[in-house]
Design an enzyme around this catalytic site. Structure first.
Site, PDB file in Angstrom:
ATOM      1  N   SER A 138      22.134  46.795  38.056  1.00 33.20           N
ATOM      2  CA  SER A 138      22.957  47.591  37.140  1.00 33.20           C
ATOM      3  C   SER A 138      23.657  46.669  36.146  1.00 33.20           C
ATOM      4  CB  SER A 138      23.992  48.403  37.923  1.00 33.20           C
ATOM      5  OG  SER A 138      23.350  49.289  38.808  1.00 33.20           O
TER       6      SER A 138
ATOM      7  N   ARG B 267      34.091  47.236  42.237  1.00 38.07           N
ATOM      8  CA  ARG B 267      33.404  46.080  41.648  1.00 38.07           C
ATOM      9  C   ARG B 267      34.390  44.995  41.190  1.00 38.07           C
ATOM     10  NH1 ARG B 267      30.776  48.741  43.983  1.00 38.07           N
ATOM     11  NH2 ARG B 267      28.789  49.746  43.541  1.00 38.07           N
TER      12      ARG B 267
ATOM     13  N   GLU C 103      28.396  44.291  33.881  1.00 37.84           N
ATOM     14  CA  GLU C 103      28.676  43.849  35.250  1.00 37.84           C
ATOM     15  C   GLU C 103      28.322  42.383  35.453  1.00 37.84           C
ATOM     16  OE1 GLU C 103      27.419  45.147  39.785  1.00 37.84           O
ATOM     17  OE2 GLU C 103      27.676  46.679  38.253  1.00 37.84           O
TER      18      GLU C 103
END
Length: 373
Positions: free
Chosen positions: A261, A182, A365
């Site tokens: 998420s 990520r 995130e």
């Protein structure tokens, strides 16, 4: 999954170009409708660019004037403060899907999930398990988008971006993108690059998928991990799995009024994992085992969703207008009347609760604009 960067820019002035004058422009423009959370206040000014030239021209104009700039793609990875954005918001709405054999080039504004569908229809493999992820193609390299055993770093060959530092359009090969979980060079330097196009190398496996890596996907298909199935079937299966977790956009389903998420899976050093494991045993008993996956030498990745659930924040947690999804503990959602502050209050409660119970600090995130946890 929307690329976002906010920064004040250099003071050197340049004249406004003819290209920019054709860009759609709105004043005091609502930004909430441009995000999947449907949250956030207005921007002083909103531009919509439909060509690469318009994107570059708009960025150059903002930089020359020293105007704070917010780049918006699909808006699926943005948390914008209730006060909005004091500056220019630039929505990238470029289009372009070019397939040459197994080589694919996408304009940054292309809808990602539509692009995945088209590659599968063409009989190509490599991104079929990334179906249903909301947002734009230009966002995919920024945080190395991944799901169900695939990451875009496996198929991206080059990223074409405008470099705000040098004032040039550059082509960055995969090896120089610094991809990791990520993360990427573009996320590490959020004020520098504006992604314009992304190039991929896919696989012609005769209509079959890439080897399935994710156990849940393989189980759902009744095969072993490492096997291939029809790429179309793999895509359909992933869409069903995501849909069951509220991870496919549906305007009628408030579980999808989210950023997917909200937290990344923590990556712990050996010492951190040992301390974490001790907390797990203390709270859940000697037979309890937390999810653990190798993440490089001396590193272990665990599950944010597991941490949240075991800390007491179960599906549907909350009584206000912002709550945990009823389908997945990793998604924080707007039930229809929430404000960004409602969302952040819930996020802070979850972070504090997980830290108190397990000694692990969750990291958000989505990109925050004008606010922070």
């Amino acid at each position: 999954m929307g690329p976002a960067t906010a920064a004040a820019a250099p003071s050197e002035r340049r004249g406004r170009s003819r290209t920019l004058e054709r860009v759609q422009e709105l004043q005091d423009a609502p930004l909430a409708p441009l995000t999947t959370f449907r949250l956030g206040g207005p921007a002083t000014r909103l531009l919509t660019a439909t060509t690469d030239a318009e994107v570059v021209d708009a960025v150059r104009e903002a930089d020359a004037a020293g105007t704070p700039l917010l780049i918006i793609g699909g808006g699926s990875n943005l948390v914008i403060g209730d006060k909005g954005f004091a500056g220019t918001a630039l929505r990238i709405a470029t289009k372009g899907f070019e397939l040459d054999g197994t080589k694919l080039e996408l304009a940054a504004g292309e809808t990602w999930t539509d692009a995945v569908e088209r590659t599968v229809e063409a009989g190509l493999a490599g991104v079929e398990c990334l179906a249903g992820i909301p947002g734009s193609a230009g966002a995919t390299p920024i945080q190395n988008v991944g799901a169900y055993g695939q990451e875009v770093s496996s198929t991206i060959t080059e990223v074409i971006a405008y470099d705000r530092t040098t004032g040039e359009t550059v082509t960055i090969p995969n090896a120089e993108c610094a991809f990791s979980y990520r993360h990427s060079r573009f996320k590490a330097e959020p004020d520098r690059y504006v992604v314009l196009r992304v190039r991929f190398e896919l696989e012609d496996a005769g209509g079959l998928s890439a080897p399935l890596k994710y156990p849940e996907t393989a189980r759902s298909l009744g095969v072993e991990a490492g096997e291939r199935v029809s790429a179309a079937l793999a895509r359909e299966t992933v869409l069903k799995l995501r849909g069951g977790k509220g991870m496919v956009l549906d305007p009628e389903d408030h579980d999808t009024w989210s950023a997917g998420s909200f937290f990344t899976n923590p990556i712990l050093t050996d010492a951190e994992f040992a301390a974490f494991h001790a907390r797990v045993v203390e709270r859940l008993g000697t037979d309890a085992k937390a999810p653990a996956f190798p993440a490089g030498e001396g590193l272990t990745k665990t599950s944010a969703a597991w941490l949240i659930d075991k800390a007491g924040f179960t599906k549907g947690y909350g009584t206000g207008p912002a709550r945990i999804s009823t389908k997945h503990t990793l998604a924080l959602t707007n039930r229809g009347e929430a404000t960004t502050e409602d969302l952040l209050a819930l996020a802070r409660e979850v972070v504090a609760g997980v830290r108190d119970v397990f000694g692990v600090t969750l990291v958000n995130e989505p990109v925050t604009v004008g606010v922070s946890l």
